[in-house]
Design a protein around this motif. Structure first.
Motif, PDB file in Angstrom:
ATOM      1  N   TRP A  13       0.893  -0.963  -0.222  1.00 54.05           N
ATOM      2  CA  TRP A  13      -0.008   0.087  -0.371  1.00 54.05           C
ATOM      3  C   TRP A  13       1.228   0.962   0.021  1.00 54.05           C
ATOM      4  O   TRP A  13       0.484   2.674  -0.597  1.00 54.05           O
ATOM      5  CB  TRP A  13      -0.663   0.050   1.026  1.00 54.05           C
ATOM      6  N   THR A  14       1.855   1.157   0.584  1.00 55.79           N
ATOM      7  CA  THR A  14       2.826   2.225   0.512  1.00 55.79           C
ATOM      8  C   THR A  14       3.312   2.511  -0.480  1.00 55.79           C
ATOM      9  O   THR A  14       3.571   3.632  -0.895  1.00 55.79           O
ATOM     10  CB  THR A  14       3.989   1.616   1.951  1.00 55.79           C
ATOM     11  N   LEU A  15       3.569   1.413  -1.321  1.00 54.63           N
ATOM     12  CA  LEU A  15       4.667   1.744  -2.899  1.00 54.63           C
ATOM     13  C   LEU A  15       3.392   2.391  -3.532  1.00 54.63           C
ATOM     14  O   LEU A  15       3.365   2.798  -4.148  1.00 54.63           O
ATOM     15  CB  LEU A  15       4.878   0.270  -2.862  1.00 54.63           C
ATOM     16  N   LEU A  16       2.250   1.371  -3.227  1.00 51.68           N
ATOM     17  CA  LEU A  16       0.922   2.470  -4.060  1.00 51.68           C
ATOM     18  C   LEU A  16       0.675   3.923  -4.571  1.00 51.68           C
ATOM     19  O   LEU A  16       0.838   4.109  -5.128  1.00 51.68           O
ATOM     20  CB  LEU A  16      -0.116   1.588  -4.086  1.00 51.68           C
ATOM     21  N   LEU A  17       0.939   4.108  -2.680  1.00 50.64           N
ATOM     22  CA  LEU A  17       0.515   5.542  -2.345  1.00 50.64           C
ATOM     23  C   LEU A  17       1.900   6.367  -2.893  1.00 50.64           C
ATOM     24  O   LEU A  17       1.294   7.521  -3.742  1.00 50.64           O
ATOM     25  CB  LEU A  17       0.784   6.002  -0.746  1.00 50.64           C
ATOM     26  N   MET A  18       3.418   5.980  -3.176  1.00 49.14           N
ATOM     27  CA  MET A  18       4.203   6.447  -3.899  1.00 49.14           C
ATOM     28  C   MET A  18       3.697   6.531  -5.106  1.00 49.14           C
ATOM     29  O   MET A  18       4.423   8.365  -5.874  1.00 49.14           O
ATOM     30  CB  MET A  18       5.191   5.870  -3.660  1.00 49.14           C
ATOM     31  N   ILE A  19       3.220   5.537  -5.965  1.00 48.98           N
ATOM     32  CA  ILE A  19       3.154   5.526  -7.368  1.00 48.98           C
ATOM     33  C   ILE A  19       2.268   6.656  -8.219  1.00 48.98           C
ATOM     34  O   ILE A  19       1.585   7.788  -8.600  1.00 48.98           O
ATOM     35  CB  ILE A  19       2.635   4.366  -8.608  1.00 48.98           C
ATOM     36  N   LEU A  20       0.992   6.730  -7.099  1.00 45.83           N
ATOM     37  CA  LEU A  20      -0.364   7.717  -7.311  1.00 45.83           C
ATOM     38  C   LEU A  20      -0.280   9.487  -6.842  1.00 45.83           C
ATOM     39  O   LEU A  20      -0.241   9.790  -7.327  1.00 45.83           O
ATOM     40  CB  LEU A  20      -1.361   7.364  -6.518  1.00 45.83           C
ATOM     41  N   SER A  21       0.756   8.863  -6.242  1.00 44.78           N
ATOM     42  CA  SER A  21       1.104  10.431  -5.502  1.00 44.78           C
ATOM     43  C   SER A  21       2.428  11.664  -7.045  1.00 44.78           C
ATOM     44  O   SER A  21       2.124  11.956  -6.861  1.00 44.78           O
ATOM     45  CB  SER A  21       2.163  10.620  -4.582  1.00 44.78           C
ATOM     46  N   SER A  22       2.534  10.241  -7.228  1.00 44.21           N
ATOM     47  CA  SER A  22       3.358  10.771  -8.666  1.00 44.21           C
ATOM     48  C   SER A  22       2.899  10.208  -9.991  1.00 44.21           C
ATOM     49  O   SER A  22       3.222  11.265 -11.368  1.00 44.21           O
ATOM     50  CB  SER A  22       4.772  10.042  -8.735  1.00 44.21           C
TER      51      SER A  22
END
Length: 291
Positions: A13-22
């Protein structure tokens, strides 16, 4: 085994959030690239930094996603996005002033050590760009705190000890910058220390206002105000431009930026020790780190 699966989901989920933020940044920079292909000269020079600032603002999409995901569980939502209303302005203002002051102190020592060549680049037409960066880094700094100190640290504290949650979230924050220009061991050390400091701010205050403000102010001072690389990212200078002098990487951090300098290591280490001492002795008992 169940605990390992839960921890694995937390990291995914942390990785997904980082991707979405970019994503907003990527879309805006793509659109800007098309505009700059059509225009040249001063107009193109304005498009790029303005778009970068607007792209940073777009990172707030993460906050909306998390609110939707946990809207049916207020207790868990507060665990991953703790924003207490009482005293929020004072904590945010304190964090912002501390972030600007700490960076200004480090930068000033570096300039006195002749590790930066400084020039004034401010123009009256730069107000829109400066405002975009003020808002952009405000959103970006707070969003990264929501991801790493809010979601990651908050969720990990349910699975591992508080000390491990702090360390893991700080290391994850550093690793998330591996794609940045000029990254190296020194940069990872500086980012980890920065992450530990932000985690302590979250722990001892019980929310993210202080950490988010300090992070936002640091980045805003680092780029738009004093003109140094922001964790390897260039093109954000608005008021001053500070060119790192070769041979002084121990002071200026080289191409990655000042977080990679030994001077920042010392400054952050001192702040971590001071924050830990003050927090363990003066924070509310419920907010202190368990022995």
């Amino acid at each position: 085994m169940d605990k390992l699966k839960r921890i694995g989901r937390i990291f995914l989920w942390t990785l997904l959030l980082m991707i979405l933020s970019s994503i907003p940044m990527g879309l805006i920079m793509l659109f800007t690239g098309l505009l700059m292909a059509a225009f040249s000269g001063d107009l193109g020079d304005i498009f790029s930094p303005l778009a970068l600032g607007l792209g940073l603002i777009g990172e707030i999409i993460v906050v909306f996603i998390l609110k939707q995901e946990y809207k049916g569980d207020p207790k868990q939502l507060h665990q991953i996005m703790p924003f207490d209303k009482k005293g929020s302005f004072l904590r945010y203002a304190t964090g912002y002033v501390l972030g600007i002051a700490f960076f200004a102190l480090i930068w000033g020592i570096t300039v006195l050590g002749k590790a930066f060549s400084v020039s004034v680049i401010w123009q009256n037409s730069n107000w829109a760009v400066l405002l975009a960066f003020l808002l952009g880094f405000g959103m970006q700094g707070m969003t990264e705190e929501v991801i790493f100190r809010g979601y990651l640290q908050g969720r990990l504290e349910k699975e591992v000890s508080q000390r491990w949650a702090i360390l893991i979230s700080a290391l994850a924050f550093a690793v998330a910058h591996l794609g940045n220009s000029g990254i190296g061991i020194n940069a990872l050390v500086g980012l980890t220390l920065f992450g530990i400091l932000m985690s302590l701010f979250r722990t001892y205050t019980g929310d993210l206002w202080l950490a988010g403000a300090f992070h936002s102010a640091w980045n805003f001072a680092e780029g738009p105000l004093f003109g140094t690389p922001v964790s390897g990212i260039n093109g954000t200078s608005v008021v001053l431009e500070s060119h790192p002098v070769s041979g002084y990487a121990m002071l200026n951090g080289g191409t990655f930026g000042i977080e990679s300098s030994y001077l920042v290591f010392v400054g952050l280490f001192v702040l971590v020790i001071l924050t830990y001492y003050l927090g363990q002795n003066y924070a509310k008992p419920s907010n202190r780190i368990n022995s």
